[in-house]
Motif scaffolding. Sequence first.
Motif, PDB file in Angstrom:
ATOM      1  N   GLU A  64      10.961   1.426 -15.446  1.00  0.00           N
ATOM      2  CA  GLU A  64      11.280  -0.048 -15.833  1.00  0.00           C
ATOM      3  C   GLU A  64      10.608  -0.672 -14.721  1.00  0.00           C
ATOM      4  OE1 GLU A  64      15.480  -0.202 -16.319  1.00  0.00           O
ATOM      5  OE2 GLU A  64      15.575   0.384 -18.373  1.00  0.00           O
ATOM      6  N   ARG A  65      10.840  -0.327 -13.579  1.00  0.00           N
ATOM      7  CA  ARG A  65      10.293  -1.183 -12.349  1.00  0.00           C
ATOM      8  C   ARG A  65       8.865  -1.180 -12.303  1.00  0.00           C
ATOM      9  NH1 ARG A  65      15.039  -1.547 -12.416  1.00  0.00           N
ATOM     10  NH2 ARG A  65      14.204  -3.197 -13.802  1.00  0.00           N
ATOM     11  N   ARG A  66       8.075  -0.037 -12.783  1.00  0.00           N
ATOM     12  CA  ARG A  66       6.748   0.008 -12.817  1.00  0.00           C
ATOM     13  C   ARG A  66       6.067  -1.087 -13.725  1.00  0.00           C
ATOM     14  NH1 ARG A  66       4.373   5.294 -13.209  1.00  0.00           N
ATOM     15  NH2 ARG A  66       3.660   5.166 -11.039  1.00  0.00           N
ATOM     16  N   ALA A  67       6.760  -0.948 -15.148  1.00  0.00           N
ATOM     17  CA  ALA A  67       6.544  -1.855 -16.166  1.00  0.00           C
ATOM     18  C   ALA A  67       6.738  -3.269 -15.633  1.00  0.00           C
ATOM     19  CB  ALA A  67       7.411  -1.650 -17.411  1.00  0.00           C
ATOM     20  N   ASP A  68       7.820  -3.695 -14.912  1.00  0.00           N
ATOM     21  CA  ASP A  68       7.825  -4.850 -14.174  1.00  0.00           C
ATOM     22  C   ASP A  68       6.747  -5.255 -13.095  1.00  0.00           C
ATOM     23  OD1 ASP A  68      10.021  -5.498 -15.871  1.00  0.00           O
ATOM     24  OD2 ASP A  68      11.720  -5.062 -14.345  1.00  0.00           O
ATOM     25  N   GLY A  69       5.589  -4.361 -12.714  1.00  0.00           N
ATOM     26  CA  GLY A  69       4.809  -4.721 -11.753  1.00  0.00           C
ATOM     27  C   GLY A  69       5.255  -4.142 -10.624  1.00  0.00           C
ATOM     28  N   TYR A  70       5.944  -3.362 -10.239  1.00  0.00           N
ATOM     29  CA  TYR A  70       6.544  -2.714  -8.972  1.00  0.00           C
ATOM     30  C   TYR A  70       5.529  -1.566  -8.701  1.00  0.00           C
ATOM     31  CZ  TYR A  70      10.393  -5.854  -8.233  1.00  0.00           C
ATOM     32  OH  TYR A  70      11.406  -6.919  -7.947  1.00  0.00           O
ATOM     33  N   THR A  71       5.275  -1.271  -7.380  1.00  0.00           N
ATOM     34  CA  THR A  71       4.777  -0.126  -6.864  1.00  0.00           C
ATOM     35  C   THR A  71       5.831   0.998  -6.778  1.00  0.00           C
ATOM     36  OG1 THR A  71       2.719  -1.177  -6.147  1.00  0.00           O
ATOM     37  CG2 THR A  71       3.173   0.749  -5.071  1.00  0.00           C
ATOM     38  N   ILE A  72       5.604   2.148  -7.139  1.00  0.00           N
ATOM     39  CA  ILE A  72       6.616   3.063  -6.721  1.00  0.00           C
ATOM     40  C   ILE A  72       6.290   3.785  -5.614  1.00  0.00           C
ATOM     41  CG2 ILE A  72       8.234   4.916  -7.646  1.00  0.00           C
ATOM     42  CD1 ILE A  72       8.341   2.140  -9.120  1.00  0.00           C
ATOM     43  N   ALA A  73       6.857   3.881  -4.376  1.00  0.00           N
ATOM     44  CA  ALA A  73       6.442   4.544  -3.298  1.00  0.00           C
ATOM     45  C   ALA A  73       7.477   5.367  -2.974  1.00  0.00           C
ATOM     46  CB  ALA A  73       6.179   3.570  -2.129  1.00  0.00           C
ATOM     47  N   ALA A  74       7.307   6.897  -2.550  1.00  0.00           N
ATOM     48  CA  ALA A  74       8.414   7.690  -1.881  1.00  0.00           C
ATOM     49  C   ALA A  74       8.096   8.076  -0.419  1.00  0.00           C
ATOM     50  CB  ALA A  74       8.424   8.877  -3.154  1.00  0.00           C
ATOM     51  N   LEU A  75       8.982   8.336   0.052  1.00  0.00           N
ATOM     52  CA  LEU A  75       9.078   9.015   1.534  1.00  0.00           C
ATOM     53  C   LEU A  75       8.942  10.599   1.342  1.00  0.00           C
ATOM     54  CD1 LEU A  75      10.762   6.712   3.938  1.00  0.00           C
ATOM     55  CD2 LEU A  75       8.257   6.948   4.040  1.00  0.00           C
ATOM     56  N   GLU A  76       7.694  10.956   1.248  1.00  0.00           N
ATOM     57  CA  GLU A  76       7.719  12.505   1.160  1.00  0.00           C
ATOM     58  C   GLU A  76       6.453  13.173   1.746  1.00  0.00           C
ATOM     59  OE1 GLU A  76       8.927  15.922   0.184  1.00  0.00           O
ATOM     60  OE2 GLU A  76      10.057  14.369  -0.615  1.00  0.00           O
ATOM     61  N   GLN A  77       6.689  14.200   2.423  1.00  0.00           N
ATOM     62  CA  GLN A  77       5.253  14.858   2.773  1.00  0.00           C
ATOM     63  C   GLN A  77       4.517  15.702   1.629  1.00  0.00           C
ATOM     64  OE1 GLN A  77       7.194  17.178   5.765  1.00  0.00           O
ATOM     65  NE2 GLN A  77       6.737  15.638   7.311  1.00  0.00           N
ATOM     66  N   ALA A  78       3.558  15.433   1.235  1.00  0.00           N
ATOM     67  CA  ALA A  78       2.750  15.732   0.251  1.00  0.00           C
ATOM     68  C   ALA A  78       1.277  15.811   0.524  1.00  0.00           C
ATOM     69  CB  ALA A  78       2.970  15.171  -1.235  1.00  0.00           C
ATOM     70  N   ALA A  79       0.534  16.733  -0.359  1.00  0.00           N
ATOM     71  CA  ALA A  79      -0.950  16.705   0.007  1.00  0.00           C
ATOM     72  C   ALA A  79      -1.725  15.338   0.117  1.00  0.00           C
ATOM     73  CB  ALA A  79      -1.366  17.610  -1.099  1.00  0.00           C
ATOM     74  N   ASN A  80      -1.155  14.429  -0.621  1.00  0.00           N
ATOM     75  CA  ASN A  80      -2.258  13.223  -0.821  1.00  0.00           C
ATOM     76  C   ASN A  80      -1.286  11.996  -0.022  1.00  0.00           C
ATOM     77  OD1 ASN A  80      -4.424  14.341  -2.236  1.00  0.00           O
ATOM     78  ND2 ASN A  80      -3.214  14.039  -3.989  1.00  0.00           N
ATOM     79  N   SER A  81      -0.251  12.224   0.900  1.00  0.00           N
ATOM     80  CA  SER A  81       0.601  11.231   1.389  1.00  0.00           C
ATOM     81  C   SER A  81      -0.314  10.572   2.385  1.00  0.00           C
ATOM     82  CB  SER A  81       1.418  11.960   2.365  1.00  0.00           C
ATOM     83  OG  SER A  81       2.544  12.703   1.477  1.00  0.00           O
ATOM     84  N   VAL A  82       0.234   9.217   2.327  1.00  0.00           N
ATOM     85  CA  VAL A  82      -0.503   8.150   3.163  1.00  0.00           C
ATOM     86  C   VAL A  82       0.445   7.648   4.455  1.00  0.00           C
ATOM     87  CG1 VAL A  82      -1.350   5.738   3.288  1.00  0.00           C
ATOM     88  CG2 VAL A  82      -1.578   7.064   1.307  1.00  0.00           C
ATOM     89  N   SER A  83      -0.070   7.635   5.530  1.00  0.00           N
ATOM     90  CA  SER A  83       0.389   7.640   6.806  1.00  0.00           C
ATOM     91  C   SER A  83       1.375   6.126   6.608  1.00  0.00           C
ATOM     92  CB  SER A  83      -0.396   7.712   8.067  1.00  0.00           C
ATOM     93  OG  SER A  83       0.453   7.248   9.112  1.00  0.00           O
ATOM     94  N   LEU A  84       2.552   6.247   6.825  1.00  0.00           N
ATOM     95  CA  LEU A  84       3.418   5.016   6.575  1.00  0.00           C
ATOM     96  C   LEU A  84       3.035   3.666   7.718  1.00  0.00           C
ATOM     97  CD1 LEU A  84       6.143   3.559   5.949  1.00  0.00           C
ATOM     98  CD2 LEU A  84       7.173   4.501   7.848  1.00  0.00           C
ATOM     99  N   GLN A  85       2.376   3.896   8.682  1.00  0.00           N
ATOM    100  CA  GLN A  85       1.947   2.850   9.704  1.00  0.00           C
ATOM    101  C   GLN A  85       0.359   2.349   9.016  1.00  0.00           C
ATOM    102  OE1 GLN A  85       1.982   6.032  10.833  1.00  0.00           O
ATOM    103  NE2 GLN A  85       0.423   6.189  12.353  1.00  0.00           N
ATOM    104  N   ARG A  86      -0.011   2.993   8.014  1.00  0.00           N
ATOM    105  CA  ARG A  86      -1.407   2.744   7.679  1.00  0.00           C
ATOM    106  C   ARG A  86      -1.300   1.903   6.021  1.00  0.00           C
ATOM    107  NH1 ARG A  86      -5.133   3.484  10.915  1.00  0.00           N
ATOM    108  NH2 ARG A  86      -5.366   5.377  12.481  1.00  0.00           N
ATOM    109  N   PHE A  87      -0.010   2.167   5.700  1.00  0.00           N
ATOM    110  CA  PHE A  87      -0.050   1.708   4.405  1.00  0.00           C
ATOM    111  C   PHE A  87       0.361   0.037   4.009  1.00  0.00           C
ATOM    112  CE2 PHE A  87       2.781   1.105   0.311  1.00  0.00           C
ATOM    113  CZ  PHE A  87       1.780   1.511  -0.579  1.00  0.00           C
ATOM    114  N   ALA A  88      -0.425  -0.519   3.201  1.00  0.00           N
ATOM    115  CA  ALA A  88      -0.141  -2.036   3.149  1.00  0.00           C
ATOM    116  C   ALA A  88       0.850  -2.110   2.024  1.00  0.00           C
ATOM    117  CB  ALA A  88      -1.364  -2.758   3.032  1.00  0.00           C
TER     118      ALA A  88
END
Length: 128
Positions: free
Chosen positions: A32-56
């Motif tokens: 529902e949030r995605r349908a409302d235009g929200y980005t869904i971000a999770a704090l999780e170590q994964a193969a394609n994770s983005v560093s928190l301090q570099r994420f806009a």
Amino acid sequence: ASEAFRRQSVTSERWLTLLEVQPSDLPTFLAERRADGYTIAALEQAANSVSLQRFAFPRKCVLLLGNEQNGVPAHLFELLDVCLEIPMLGVTRSLNAHVSGAMAVWQYTQQHALGGGGVASRSTGGGC
């Protein structure tokens, strides 16, 4: 919200939009949030994770925290736009969920409420 949630939020719910969502309701809530235009971000170590301090952080963002032992449940990964991770040094693999969540909320606050925080790059994610 439950009494436990109110205690843990330490009155933050008075100034921030904080929602308590039961684990069984997460797939529907995230969709529902995605349908409302929200980005869904999770704090999780994964193969394609983005560093928190570099994420806009986009203004409309849902931050999903996993539980202390097992992280974000695997069945929710398909609902994520991006996984964020906090780079760790030494042998410690991760921080407690509440500490990680606080760091992510601070990053968001620096970027949006405080007028910018030196974000190095924007990532649109691409899942985990």
